[in-house]
Design a protein around this motif. Sequence first.
Motif, PDB file in Angstrom:
ATOM      1  N   SER A   1       0.849  -1.200   0.000  1.00  0.00           N
ATOM      2  CA  SER A   1       0.000   0.000   0.000  1.00  0.00           C
ATOM      3  C   SER A   1       0.885   1.252   0.000  1.00  0.00           C
ATOM      4  N   LYS A   2       0.298   2.351  -0.409  1.00  0.00           N
ATOM      5  CA  LYS A   2       1.040   3.623  -0.410  1.00  0.00           C
ATOM      6  C   LYS A   2       1.555   3.970   0.977  1.00  0.00           C
ATOM      7  N   SER A   3       0.736   3.689   1.989  1.00  0.00           N
ATOM      8  CA  SER A   3       1.150   4.071   3.340  1.00  0.00           C
ATOM      9  C   SER A   3       2.292   3.180   3.839  1.00  0.00           C
ATOM     10  N   GLN A   4       2.292   1.898   3.423  1.00  0.00           N
ATOM     11  CA  GLN A   4       3.428   1.039   3.789  1.00  0.00           C
ATOM     12  C   GLN A   4       4.712   1.558   3.141  1.00  0.00           C
ATOM     13  N   ILE A   5       4.622   1.870   1.847  1.00  0.00           N
ATOM     14  CA  ILE A   5       5.802   2.383   1.136  1.00  0.00           C
ATOM     15  C   ILE A   5       6.311   3.656   1.803  1.00  0.00           C
ATOM     16  N   LYS A   6       5.377   4.512   2.162  1.00  0.00           N
ATOM     17  CA  LYS A   6       5.762   5.785   2.777  1.00  0.00           C
ATOM     18  C   LYS A   6       6.457   5.546   4.119  1.00  0.00           C
ATOM     19  N   LEU A   7       5.890   4.640   4.917  1.00  0.00           N
ATOM     20  CA  LEU A   7       6.481   4.343   6.223  1.00  0.00           C
ATOM     21  C   LEU A   7       7.908   3.791   6.057  1.00  0.00           C
ATOM     22  N   ILE A   8       8.051   2.787   5.187  1.00  0.00           N
ATOM     23  CA  ILE A   8       9.354   2.129   5.060  1.00  0.00           C
ATOM     24  C   ILE A   8      10.414   3.092   4.537  1.00  0.00           C
ATOM     25  N   THR A   9      10.079   3.826   3.481  1.00  0.00           N
ATOM     26  CA  THR A   9      11.093   4.728   2.922  1.00  0.00           C
ATOM     27  C   THR A   9      11.432   5.857   3.904  1.00  0.00           C
ATOM     28  N   SER A  10      10.464   6.208   4.772  1.00  0.00           N
ATOM     29  CA  SER A  10      10.765   7.261   5.759  1.00  0.00           C
ATOM     30  C   SER A  10      11.853   6.810   6.730  1.00  0.00           C
ATOM     31  N   LEU A  11      12.021   5.486   6.887  1.00  0.00           N
ATOM     32  CA  LEU A  11      12.979   4.965   7.874  1.00  0.00           C
ATOM     33  C   LEU A  11      14.439   5.134   7.455  1.00  0.00           C
ATOM     34  N   LYS A  12      14.623   5.670   6.272  1.00  0.00           N
ATOM     35  CA  LYS A  12      15.972   6.054   5.859  1.00  0.00           C
ATOM     36  C   LYS A  12      16.473   7.199   6.734  1.00  0.00           C
ATOM     37  N   GLN A  13      15.519   7.977   7.254  1.00  0.00           N
ATOM     38  CA  GLN A  13      15.895   9.142   8.064  1.00  0.00           C
ATOM     39  C   GLN A  13      15.775   8.850   9.554  1.00  0.00           C
ATOM     40  N   LYS A  14      16.777   9.321  10.281  1.00  0.00           N
ATOM     41  CA  LYS A  14      16.847   9.092  11.723  1.00  0.00           C
ATOM     42  C   LYS A  14      15.579   9.556  12.448  1.00  0.00           C
TER      43      LYS A  14
END
Lengths: 240, 240
Positions: free
Chosen positions: B3-16
């Motif tokens: 889902s879009k929200s899963q993608i958003k959550l995971i990619t956000s984890l690149k940032q501290k």
Amino acid sequence: MLSKSQIKLITSLKQKKYRQKHDLFVAEGVKTIKELMQSNLELYALYTTEEINIDAKNEVLISESDLKRISFLTSPNNALAVFKKPELKPINENGLIVVLDAVRDPGNLGTIIRLCDWFGIENLVCSNETVDCYNPKVIQATMGSITRVTVNYLDLVPFLKGNKSPIYGAFMDGDNVYKLNLPKSGIIVMGNEANGISKEVEAAITDKISIPRFGDMQVTESLNVATATAILLSEFKRGT
Amino acid sequence: MLSKSQIKLITSLKQKKYRQKHDLFVAEGVKTIKELMQSNLELYALYTTEEINIDAKNEVLISESDLKRISFLTSPNNALAVFKKPELKPINENGLIVVLDAVRDPGNLGTIIRLCDWFGIENLVCSNETVDCYNPKVIQATMGSITRVTVNYLDLVPFLKGNKSPIYGAFMDGDNVYKLNLPKSGIIVMGNEANGISKEVEAAITDKISIPRFGDMQVTESLNVATATAILLSEFKRGT
């Protein structure tokens, strides 16, 4: 302004076969270039986007876009130098010699060259499968140490068999290095990142050594080869 | 299908800041994920492009193009896992503690975590300026060691001042570490890659130590911080 043939020559030096063909290699960044200039390396050409206070007669001022064209870095520094590869000195069999059996990672080789320099080890002998020491990433990682350590590439088995010194090899199941009396002269063999020392080279080893693991966790991982080299060189040199 | 929200959550984890907000971090590659699964880490989600024989109830099969969308790697492996960050254990003041003052390079921190694990050191204390240990590059470099070493981030000066153990610091001009009697309990402080230990932290150090340089070349370079940590930990542990 760079000519097409200059651009072609410089960018070709990213590949080992062209570094071998032309006997040239590239170094980037003012700090690295200045360190290399302090040695007896012969400068072939120096390209800079601004005056960098290096006393070089073959300096050429180029534009930033030209530097981007020839640089191997994603964010090019303001200087790129092309050096002639030094002539290889013969291997000095007195003292310690570090031997690498198919070390593939340029960062690991760069770190090991710096370690040899730090511990006063003049000779590093690499199997032909080991990454080229004039690879731009190795040059970047050595920080000038490359000019103080002689790196020879050769077929390891005949070299080891023709040598009279004890030959130590780093293994997971060797003797505890902290409990050994280590000699001032000898050979220390380090293996490939994934597979360790090859069977053929293992046959030439006289003393298998290990850095013991502390703590009670049972894990299969080994130390990184550059880290293990640091600890072993420290052990060989600490008492000298 | 992601889902879009899963993608958003995971990619956000690149940032501290998002790793801190969600208390989650990402690990990639079957080998790394399997090692992390062996610890008591809680798996939040596992995304794979093929069956990888991990016994995880929250496994989701996704397409390679979806994996590319969430992966932090340029050539994604066939699995990406999201783990909950473990709860921090209190610092155990018995034994050796390694302290890092603004170590910035993820590869260096990863190597140092592996070294702590190897030498049985449970506690690594980092200044708040040190790179985050849940940075994907650190996770990649630690190879599972992150689950066996407790990493705390805090303000170093009050921590050091509140501690009764001897505090060793690595300097270019300290006492020769090979000539010292080193204790079984104590703190070892390593400094930033470019600037070493900061003035404020230096004031809390009780014993300045150095790894001596061999050979007669006068050069200003120091050893890389991970390499120096390897040699110092070996010295502290070799006699124990």
